[in-house]
Enzyme design. Structure first.
Site, PDB file in Angstrom:
ATOM      1  N   ASP A  67       0.817  -1.217   0.000  1.00 38.24           N
ATOM      2  CA  ASP A  67       0.000   0.000   0.000  1.00 38.24           C
ATOM      3  C   ASP A  67       0.851   1.268   0.000  1.00 38.24           C
ATOM      4  O   ASP A  67       2.069   1.222   0.163  1.00 38.24           O
ATOM      5  CB  ASP A  67      -0.973  -0.018   1.191  1.00 38.24           C
ATOM      6  CG  ASP A  67      -0.304  -0.443   2.499  1.00 38.24           C
ATOM      7  OD1 ASP A  67       0.942  -0.461   2.550  1.00 38.24           O
ATOM      8  OD2 ASP A  67      -1.024  -0.759   3.454  1.00 38.24           O
ATOM      9  N   ASP A 136      -7.481  -2.600  14.322  1.00 34.51           N
ATOM     10  CA  ASP A 136      -8.874  -2.944  14.011  1.00 34.51           C
ATOM     11  C   ASP A 136      -8.960  -4.208  13.132  1.00 34.51           C
ATOM     12  O   ASP A 136     -10.007  -4.519  12.582  1.00 34.51           O
ATOM     13  CB  ASP A 136      -9.595  -1.764  13.334  1.00 34.51           C
ATOM     14  CG  ASP A 136      -8.925  -1.331  12.023  1.00 34.51           C
ATOM     15  OD1 ASP A 136      -7.960  -2.006  11.597  1.00 34.51           O
ATOM     16  OD2 ASP A 136      -9.372  -0.331  11.432  1.00 34.51           O
ATOM     17  N   HIS A 138      -7.233  -4.858  10.316  1.00 37.08           N
ATOM     18  CA  HIS A 138      -7.060  -4.719   8.864  1.00 37.08           C
ATOM     19  C   HIS A 138      -5.713  -5.263   8.401  1.00 37.08           C
ATOM     20  O   HIS A 138      -4.740  -5.284   9.161  1.00 37.08           O
ATOM     21  CB  HIS A 138      -7.260  -3.267   8.405  1.00 37.08           C
ATOM     22  CG  HIS A 138      -6.169  -2.309   8.771  1.00 37.08           C
ATOM     23  ND1 HIS A 138      -6.404  -1.147   9.468  1.00 37.08           N
ATOM     24  CD2 HIS A 138      -4.838  -2.306   8.523  1.00 37.08           C
ATOM     25  CE1 HIS A 138      -5.272  -0.484   9.616  1.00 37.08           C
ATOM     26  NE2 HIS A 138      -4.300  -1.177   9.061  1.00 37.08           N
ATOM     27  N   GLU A 143      -9.646  -1.688   5.346  1.00 36.17           N
ATOM     28  CA  GLU A 143     -10.317  -1.323   6.593  1.00 36.17           C
ATOM     29  C   GLU A 143     -11.579  -2.167   6.794  1.00 36.17           C
ATOM     30  O   GLU A 143     -12.072  -2.789   5.849  1.00 36.17           O
ATOM     31  CB  GLU A 143     -10.691   0.170   6.536  1.00 36.17           C
ATOM     32  CG  GLU A 143      -9.505   1.105   6.387  1.00 36.17           C
ATOM     33  CD  GLU A 143      -8.655   1.213   7.656  1.00 36.17           C
ATOM     34  OE1 GLU A 143      -8.682   0.288   8.491  1.00 36.17           O
ATOM     35  OE2 GLU A 143      -7.956   2.230   7.791  1.00 36.17           O
TER      36      GLU A 143
HETATM   37  C1  GLP Z   1      -0.726   0.330   8.508  1.00 32.81           C
HETATM   38  C2  GLP Z   1      -0.284  -0.483   7.299  1.00 32.81           C
HETATM   39  C3  GLP Z   1      -0.435  -1.970   7.575  1.00 32.81           C
HETATM   40  C4  GLP Z   1       0.260  -2.317   8.886  1.00 32.81           C
HETATM   41  C5  GLP Z   1      -0.372  -1.532  10.009  1.00 32.81           C
HETATM   42  C6  GLP Z   1       0.229  -1.860  11.363  1.00 32.81           C
HETATM   43  O1  GLP Z   1      -2.088   0.380   8.609  1.00 32.81           O
HETATM   44  N1  GLP Z   1      -1.051  -0.151   6.146  1.00 32.81           N
HETATM   45  O2  GLP Z   1       0.139  -2.719   6.502  1.00 32.81           O
HETATM   46  O3  GLP Z   1       0.133  -3.707   9.121  1.00 32.81           O
HETATM   47  O4  GLP Z   1      -0.164  -0.157   9.725  1.00 32.81           O
HETATM   48  O5  GLP Z   1       1.408  -1.154  11.582  1.00 32.81           O
HETATM   49  P1  GLP Z   1       2.362  -1.408  12.781  1.00 32.81           P
HETATM   50  O6  GLP Z   1       3.194  -2.594  12.402  1.00 32.81           O
HETATM   51  O7  GLP Z   1       3.196  -0.162  12.889  1.00 32.81           O
HETATM   52  O8  GLP Z   1       1.555  -1.663  13.986  1.00 32.81           O
END
Ligand code: GLP
Length: 269
Positions: A67, A136, A138, A143
């Site tokens: 993404d 959440d 995702h 989402e």
């Molecule tokens: C964002 C990214 C996800 C990632 C999430 C969790 O939403 N788009 O791909 O898994 O953050 O991030 P973190 O690893 O910093 O908790």
């Protein structure tokens, strides 16, 4: 789903790196799906170490990131392209032309997303997709409420995600509202998924993903439909799992099988 609970976050990174490195050694021109966020940082650090010290060769590896924020170009310090350059690509011997991150400044998002899907297909499909998880539930930026058959597209970020990511932008107001993300359907087409999570803020999402019903309200739960998913987590992230002993038992049985200790499994040779 295979669930591996490591003793700490370092163990999560090492185990994740073992899955990635084994694939890169077995298939030097493999296609990796990569994730951003704080969770895979230890994995990337370990891959960099193996590249430098053990000659793990990325020269033929192709990557696709999940993404990107809409509105940020690759030079923006908070863009996922910049993140990947800094934390992985600039530090290993990967060919820059082999690294793909959606373009947050694409002019025609629809055709850019279609092109991204085509590039994945033309590369032979993703062999191993690394995934983190949002609080959440995702995956990527899919989402709650995202179609479980969704493809790469534009997505509006949920308030929880904006709140979670505000720390990187200084304030919630500065967080982009839109992102381009691979869809759940795109992710499910990867040959293997490697889901990583650490820390208690992820415990509820991991429990819903592994033990809850398959629902678009927790897009990671769609991984239950995939034939080859490995979940690697630390004890705080495993805190809400009710069948943790069983997952441990499965791992022990696998090790006994692999080392030929049949009698410990009540098997006769
Ligand atoms: C964002 C990214 C996800 C990632 C999430 C969790 O939403 N788009 O791909 O898994 O953050 O991030 P973190 O690893 O910093 O908790």
């Amino acid at each position: 789903m295979r669930v591996i609970v490591e003793s700490d976050a370092i163990g999560v990174s090492r185990t994740a790196a073992r899955f990635v490195a084994d694939l890169v050694r077995r298939k030097p021109d493999c296609v990796l799906g990569l994730a951003t966020g704080s969770t895979p940082l230890g994995l990337y650090a370990e891959l960099i170490r193996q590249n430098r010290e053990e000659g793990l060769d990325f020269s033929r590896v192709v990557t696709f990131n999940l993404d990107e924020y809409v509105g940020l170009d690759g030079a923006h310090p908070q863009s996922y392209r910049c993140f990947m350059q800094q934390h992985l690509f600039d530090q290993i011997n990967i060919d820059p032309r082999h690294t793909h991150v959606p373009d947050g400044r694409a002019l025609d998002f629809e055709s850019h997303c279609e092109q991204y899907e085509k590039l994945i297909r033309d590369s032979g499909g993703i062999d191993l997709q690394v995934l983190g998880i949002g609080s959440d539930g995702h995956i990527a930026f899919n989402e709650p409420g995202s179609s479980l058959g969704s493809r790469t597209r534009l997505k509006t970020l949920a308030p929880e995600t904006i709140r979670d990511n505000a720390r990187f932008f200084g304030s919630a107001d500065a967080v982009p509202r839109l992102a381009i993300t691979m869809g759940v359907g795109t992710i499910l087409e990867s040959r293997r998924c490697l889901l990583l999570a650490t820390g208690s803020p992820k415990a509820q999402a991991i429990s819903a993903t592994v033990e809850g019903p398959v629902t678009a309200q927790v897009t990671a739960s769609a991984l239950q439909l995939h034939r080859d998913v490995v979940v690697v987590i630390d004890p705080p992230a495993a805190g809400w799992l009710t069948r943790r002993d069983y997952y441990q038992h499965v791992e022990t049985s696998q090790k006994l099988l692999q080392s030929g200790q049949w009698s410990a499994l009540n098997l006769e040779r």
